[in-house]
Design a protein around this motif. Structure first.
Motif: not given
Length: 217
Positions: A11-24
């Motif tokens: 779950a520590q990587g969830v924020s990065y996944t969400v950020i990448v998805t939203l930015v792209c």
């Protein structure tokens, strides 16, 4: 280490996944709106350029384009940050697909409304901005949701450029615990949860902006 401990670490990587998805997704949305709107103006040279853009970017694999941007551009003197590299690869690929979604949605706008607006003296830009664009966005919600899902599924490529999203966390955890089945099962669960949460949000927006008298697909 229990399965819930694995979930907690991933779950520590969830924020990065969400950020990448939203930015792209945001990059794809903005660029595709510009492309689809310009295409709607029916300017021959511009239309040909946009068609060429969508043809190329729909055919180039995301990972190849990502490597060209992140590892190739530094050789030309341009160092691109990881998140920007994702936006310039996955974001632009998404824009090519969304541009086609929007172009199809524009065709769903009643031509009689466009003709009536022109008869009232509205310019082509005004018709596009006030008549066609608002309706097109409503018609294209299903296509946008589908493309958002694709962006989410491609977001694990971010680990190749050093972004510590869920997949990167899973690879690190697997190398230390050798419990690959449990770890990647947890990865699948986290991605499914992210998808469902985002889908609920989109459905709420879809109902909010639904065109009266037209049932959602």
């Amino acid at each position: 280490m229990t399965f819930f401990d694995i979930l907690a670490q991933l779950a520590q990587g969830v924020s990065y996944t969400v950020i990448v998805t939203l930015v792209c997704s945001s990059t794809g949305l903005v660029v595709s709106l510009i492309l689809a709107s310009l295409h709607r103006l029916h300017l021959p040279v511009l239309t040909a350029c946009i068609d060429c853009y969508t043809y190329i970017f729909r055919g180039v694999p995301v990972l190849v384009l990502l490597f060209m941007v992140y590892f190739g551009l530094p050789g030309l003197g341009f160092k691109v940050p990881p998140l920007m590299a994702m936006a310039l690869s996955l974001g632009l690929v998404a824009s090519a697909y969304l541009a086609e979604v929007f172009r199809g949605a524009f065709l769903s706008v009643d031509s009689a409304e466009v003709l009536a607006a022109q008869a009232m003296g509205m310019s082509r830009i005004q018709v596009l901005w006030y008549i066609e664009l608002p309706q097109m966005l409503r018609f294209s919600v299903p296509g946008m949701v589908n493309e958002f899902t694709s962006v989410l599924k491609y977001s694990p490529f971010a680990y190749t450029v050093g972004i510590p999203e869920i997949t990167k966390q899973a690879m690190t955890l697997t190398s230390t615990t050798l419990r690959g089945v449990e770890i990647y099962l947890a990865v699948g669960i986290l991605y499914f949860v992210i998808y469902r949460v985002c889908l609920v949000g989109v459905q709420v927006l879809s109902k909010r902006f639904q065109i009266p008298g037209i049932s959602p697909a």
